[in-house]
Motif scaffolding. Structure first.
Motif, PDB file in Angstrom:
ATOM      1  N   VAL A   1       0.848  -1.188   0.000  1.00 41.51           N
ATOM      2  CA  VAL A   1       0.000   0.000   0.000  1.00 41.51           C
ATOM      3  C   VAL A   1       0.881   1.235   0.000  1.00 41.51           C
ATOM      4  N   HIS A   2       0.525   2.220  -0.837  1.00 35.61           N
ATOM      5  CA  HIS A   2       1.298   3.452  -0.953  1.00 35.61           C
ATOM      6  C   HIS A   2       0.338   4.640  -0.888  1.00 35.61           C
ATOM      7  N   ASP A   3       0.534   5.526   0.080  1.00 36.10           N
ATOM      8  CA  ASP A   3      -0.231   6.762   0.152  1.00 36.10           C
ATOM      9  C   ASP A   3       0.419   7.796  -0.757  1.00 36.10           C
TER      10      ASP A   3
ATOM     11  N   ASP B   1      -3.290  13.305   0.394  1.00 38.96           N
ATOM     12  CA  ASP B   1      -4.512  13.162   1.179  1.00 38.96           C
ATOM     13  C   ASP B   1      -5.672  12.723   0.292  1.00 38.96           C
TER      14      ASP B   1
ATOM     15  N   TRP C   1      -4.691   6.856  -2.418  1.00 38.49           N
ATOM     16  CA  TRP C   1      -3.730   5.800  -2.120  1.00 38.49           C
ATOM     17  C   TRP C   1      -3.885   4.672  -3.124  1.00 38.49           C
TER      18      TRP C   1
ATOM     19  N   TRP D   1      -2.867   0.342  -3.993  1.00 40.68           N
ATOM     20  CA  TRP D   1      -2.291  -0.917  -3.560  1.00 40.68           C
ATOM     21  C   TRP D   1      -1.798  -1.680  -4.787  1.00 40.68           C
TER      22      TRP D   1
ATOM     23  N   ARG E   1      -8.254  -2.155   5.296  1.00 35.77           N
ATOM     24  CA  ARG E   1      -8.209  -0.773   4.806  1.00 35.77           C
ATOM     25  C   ARG E   1      -9.289  -0.549   3.750  1.00 35.77           C
TER      26      ARG E   1
ATOM     27  N   PHE F   1     -12.374   2.012   4.002  1.00 36.13           N
ATOM     28  CA  PHE F   1     -12.589   2.975   2.918  1.00 36.13           C
ATOM     29  C   PHE F   1     -14.044   2.945   2.455  1.00 36.13           C
TER      30      PHE F   1
ATOM     31  N   GLN G   1      -6.943  15.927  -6.050  1.00 39.35           N
ATOM     32  CA  GLN G   1      -5.580  15.483  -5.761  1.00 39.35           C
ATOM     33  C   GLN G   1      -4.581  15.897  -6.851  1.00 39.35           C
TER      34      GLN G   1
END
Length: 215
Positions: free
Chosen positions: A8-10, A13, A16, A18, A64, A68, A143
């Motif tokens: 998982v990578h954020d 804000d 993210w 996966w 997660r 979500f 974003q």
């Protein structure tokens, strides 16, 4: 496979990704085993892009996804159907995708059709990748990110445009039009997943990517 690219990578804000190995990968595939799925919160919607379900053993990742609580799923390309049916069944998501699908990979769910120029749930916007393959790259305005299925790839960490018969005539012009958007982040499915606007600009000047001979 580079294990650092799996997990998982954020990004920023509300955004993210996966990455897990694709079950259909084999040694003849012209892409690496791990592929990217994207989760974004935008305009009050919780959206998955090209989601591939983790195996049951990935409990932390499932936790997660459960937290979500996705309400929308988007398929960006006809051969990225992946597990959209599962997310419809388990989470009751509203599902959107291409106008047509390949005969060996048709979802059971009747997806709402996406065309370039459409505004999607959450204010996301679909564009044309110029390759004639019905991929709709998606812009995430909150974003400032662009998400691609296969139009670009980064198998060795370097972002490149995936080769096509329409590379110079249509693909490059369509991708250059995206520079009018104020994006800062670029996400791709194959290879290194996370890139910058500068990486995207550089990719437009590099030779296109095609499967190396002998692979």
């Amino acid at each position: 496979m580079n294990e650092s690219l799996v997990g998982v990578h954020d990004v920023v804000d509300g955004l993210w990704v996966w990455r897990i190995p694709h079950p259909d990968w084999n040694g003849q595939s012209d892409w690496e085993p791990a592929v990217t799925s994207v989760a974004v919160t935008s305009g009050g919607k919780r959206i998955l892009l090209d989601p591939l379900a983790p195996p049951p053993s990935e409990r932390a990742l499932w936790d997660r996804i459960d937290a979500f609580a996705p309400d929308t799923a988007v398929v960006l390309k006809p051969d990225h159907v992946r597990d959209v049916d599962l997310f419809v069944r388990w989470y009751g998501v509203r599902a959107l995708g291409p106008v047509l699908f390949w005969r060996d990979d048709i979802p059971k769910t009747e997806l709402e059709q996406i065309r370039p120029g459409d505004e999607l749930p959450g204010g996301l916007k679909a564009f044309d990748d110029g390759r004639g393959m019905m991929e709709t790259p998606v812009y995430l305005p909150e974003q400032r990110a662009l998400v691609f299925a296969d139009a670009l790839t980064a198998p060795d960490g370097e972002l490149r445009v995936w080769d096509s018969a329409l590379h110079a005539e249509r693909a490059l012009p369509a991708l250059r039009e995206l520079l009018a958007l104020p994006f800062e982040h670029v996400i791709v499915s194959h290879g290194e997943p996370l890139h910058t606007r500068a990486d995207f600009v550089a990719a437009l000047e590099r030779p296109s990517y095609s499967q190396p001979e002998g692979d």
